[in-house]
Design an enzyme around this catalytic site. Sequence first.
Site, PDB file in Angstrom:
ATOM      1  N   ASP A  82      -4.254  -3.470 -10.594  1.00  0.00           N
ATOM      2  CA  ASP A  82      -4.596  -2.951  -9.266  1.00  0.00           C
ATOM      3  C   ASP A  82      -5.600  -3.864  -8.555  1.00  0.00           C
ATOM      4  O   ASP A  82      -6.553  -4.357  -9.172  1.00  0.00           O
ATOM      5  CB  ASP A  82      -5.207  -1.547  -9.454  1.00  0.00           C
ATOM      6  CG  ASP A  82      -5.137  -0.725  -8.179  1.00  0.00           C
ATOM      7  OD1 ASP A  82      -4.223  -0.973  -7.374  1.00  0.00           O
ATOM      8  OD2 ASP A  82      -5.981   0.163  -7.990  1.00  0.00           O
ATOM      9  N   HIS A 181     -11.020   4.412  -0.390  1.00  0.00           N
ATOM     10  CA  HIS A 181     -11.320   4.469  -1.829  1.00  0.00           C
ATOM     11  C   HIS A 181     -12.611   5.237  -2.054  1.00  0.00           C
ATOM     12  O   HIS A 181     -13.541   5.139  -1.257  1.00  0.00           O
ATOM     13  CB  HIS A 181     -11.491   3.052  -2.385  1.00  0.00           C
ATOM     14  CG  HIS A 181     -10.221   2.259  -2.403  1.00  0.00           C
ATOM     15  ND1 HIS A 181     -10.138   0.987  -1.892  1.00  0.00           N
ATOM     16  CD2 HIS A 181      -8.994   2.549  -2.886  1.00  0.00           C
ATOM     17  CE1 HIS A 181      -8.902   0.520  -2.061  1.00  0.00           C
ATOM     18  NE2 HIS A 181      -8.194   1.460  -2.655  1.00  0.00           N
TER      19      HIS A 181
HETATM   20  P1  13P Z   1      -9.449   6.690  -5.096  1.00  0.00           P
HETATM   21  O1  13P Z   1     -10.504   6.163  -6.010  1.00  0.00           O
HETATM   22  O2  13P Z   1      -9.995   7.132  -3.779  1.00  0.00           O
HETATM   23  O3  13P Z   1      -8.614   7.745  -5.748  1.00  0.00           O
HETATM   24  O4  13P Z   1      -8.478   5.466  -4.730  1.00  0.00           O
HETATM   25  C1  13P Z   1      -7.706   4.904  -5.743  1.00  0.00           C
HETATM   26  C2  13P Z   1      -6.976   3.706  -5.285  1.00  0.00           C
HETATM   27  O5  13P Z   1      -6.493   3.622  -4.184  1.00  0.00           O
HETATM   28  C3  13P Z   1      -6.825   2.624  -6.264  1.00  0.00           C
HETATM   29  O6  13P Z   1      -6.161   1.522  -5.766  1.00  0.00           O
END
Ligand code: 13P
Length: 292
Positions: A82, A181
């Site tokens: 990610d 995020h």
């Molecule tokens: P969150 O931490 O807000 O759930 O976002 C996760 C995300 O988009 C990881 O790429």
Amino acid sequence: MPVVSAKGMLVDAAVHAYAVGAFNVTNIIQMEAVIETAVERRAPVIIQTSMTPTKFLRPEVLVAAFRALAAPAPVPACLHLDHCTDAAYARHCADLGYTNIMFDGSKLDFEENVRVTREVVEHCHRLGDITVEGELGTVSGVEDQVRVAENEAELCDPARSREYVERTGVDLFAPAIGTAHGVYLTENPKIDFERFARIQEIVNGNGIVAPLIVHGGTGLKPEVVRRLVALGGAKFNVSTDLKLASIDATYEYITAHRTEYNPGKIDSAAKQAVIARVSYWMDLLGCAGKAP
Ligand code: 13P
């Protein structure tokens, strides 16, 4: 069920109007919790690791653990890197066996984002069925090493989305639409549904080319999530929610058992808390029961 790449899984989700949960994990216990929940709920699933936990635990260890857990599981599962901002590291993780890679060039200018993302796509596709997610615009908040202040966040320009997808060859597309995020700072974050719908029409209106990804799942109200799924959101990223659940459960267990020194019981409390959140998300996204 063989370990799969994300594209096929997410095309099915987009066509059948549900979304697959993509859960960020920071250790093997959370990975086990996510896969066990997917098996229990018969849901396709994506495990994600950001760069810091990937480097800390080492990608070869994460790939081996993922394959040991996912290969015998009767549900399709992917291992996704990610928000990787380093193209060489993205290629390295693909070489080691990640099935899906997100190259995050959202802080680069458009031409540079296209150029570097294209390189990562070409490398992954040469290796075989490894698919790539690209992002246009910037998602505010903090996800691992990627920090974007609210006033810096820039929504995805729909007019450039098709050009970006075509020129990069990305398999999955994450447009910035106002989700963030981390924990939302306001009760009603401004999500640009119209923009999202327009991008879906431009990119996938004549058949699914690159399923749309929604970042920043934590804290979104259920009705917002359902609306984004109905508009074509095929993968929902959830990270902070699992971190909060895991850390709170650990803290509560230790506080209630201050003189007990049994790490397995602490891990088990954290694991159960993660299972509960993953199960919630699988119901909400509609992917429970969708594993073939
Ligand atoms: P969150 O931490 O807000 O759930 O976002 C996760 C995300 O988009 C990881 O790429």
